[in-house]
Design a protein around this motif. Sequence first.
Motif, PDB file in Angstrom:
ATOM      1  N   ASP A  92      -2.294   5.415  -0.862  1.00 50.48           N
ATOM      2  CA  ASP A  92      -3.272   4.362  -0.564  1.00 50.48           C
ATOM      3  C   ASP A  92      -3.639   3.540  -1.790  1.00 50.48           C
ATOM      4  O   ASP A  92      -4.745   3.006  -1.879  1.00 50.48           O
ATOM      5  CB  ASP A  92      -4.541   4.949   0.077  1.00 50.48           C
ATOM      6  CG  ASP A  92      -4.306   5.418   1.501  1.00 50.48           C
ATOM      7  OD1 ASP A  92      -3.421   4.849   2.168  1.00 50.48           O
ATOM      8  OD2 ASP A  92      -4.995   6.346   1.933  1.00 50.48           O
TER       9      ASP A  92
ATOM     10  N   ILE B  32       0.858  -1.181   0.000  1.00 47.21           N
ATOM     11  CA  ILE B  32       0.000   0.000   0.000  1.00 47.21           C
ATOM     12  C   ILE B  32       0.897   1.234   0.000  1.00 47.21           C
ATOM     13  O   ILE B  32       1.638   1.473   0.959  1.00 47.21           O
ATOM     14  CB  ILE B  32      -0.928   0.022   1.231  1.00 47.21           C
ATOM     15  CG1 ILE B  32      -1.765  -1.255   1.283  1.00 47.21           C
ATOM     16  CG2 ILE B  32      -1.845   1.241   1.188  1.00 47.21           C
ATOM     17  CD1 ILE B  32      -2.683  -1.349   2.488  1.00 47.21           C
TER      18      ILE B  32
ATOM     19  N   LEU C 217      -2.859   0.184  -4.236  1.00 43.18           N
ATOM     20  CA  LEU C 217      -2.314  -1.158  -4.107  1.00 43.18           C
ATOM     21  C   LEU C 217      -1.345  -1.458  -5.239  1.00 43.18           C
ATOM     22  O   LEU C 217      -1.660  -1.275  -6.415  1.00 43.18           O
ATOM     23  CB  LEU C 217      -3.443  -2.193  -4.123  1.00 43.18           C
ATOM     24  CG  LEU C 217      -4.492  -2.099  -3.013  1.00 43.18           C
ATOM     25  CD1 LEU C 217      -5.511  -3.225  -3.160  1.00 43.18           C
ATOM     26  CD2 LEU C 217      -3.850  -2.135  -1.637  1.00 43.18           C
TER      27      LEU C 217
END
Length: 245
Positions: free
Chosen positions: A114, A110, A116
């Motif tokens: 924020d 992460i 992925l």
Amino acid sequence: MPEGKMMIRRKWLLHKSFNPRVLLVSALTITLSLTQVTLAAYQPPRDQKSPSGYTDSSGTRGRCKASQATSLRLLAPVTHVGQTTSSHPTFAWLLPSQEKIPLEFTLYKIDNNDQLNLAYKLEVQSSPGIMKLSLPQTLPGLTADQRYLWQVEVLCNRNRPSHNLVARAELDIVAMPPNLKNLLARSQNRLQRASLYAEAGMWYDALAEALDCSKGELGKVATSLLQDLANLEKPSKDGISLGIP
């Protein structure tokens, strides 16, 4: 990715009707003894952090056929972010199904926005009871002071991914506290090491030590740890509970 390097053995959050203590005991009797042992209780990190929106859900995502897996439980905290000092941590989950079903394990980093970022992915076959997987030593280690999200997906229907069962949890990679390092250096006993990790709030390290062997005292230690977590993961105001068996 070489499977020989993997250590595989024997949700989102759970549904509103879930009784954590009843399911915990019934699930663990598959592989672990329920005899009590002397073990320091798992203590969540003092700087306990809440998980991100990626693991915030009001129920189980996906639904397999009745003849396949109907539940998937990660053996990890979900109401707070678990910690590990390991750069190649061990992950564990429970899939109470006798069928051989393909699973996909995915690990994401992460980032500061924020987002992925894929770090690792592997497809494996399920086995009944507890399964565990360690990040291969052949891969670069995870970054300290960094948060990751891990996911197990039951591939019920490759053509309709929305039907797949998915469970997620987050973990923080932290530096080894000097006092814990000193205590561990003086102990080669796995039961003691699991206890030290648990008391220091290092969930993933404690469970890895306990699951290294699934019989005798270590089986009892794993049971004790999971009972601690079940007691800590209280249902929220809308009745949703923890993400372990």
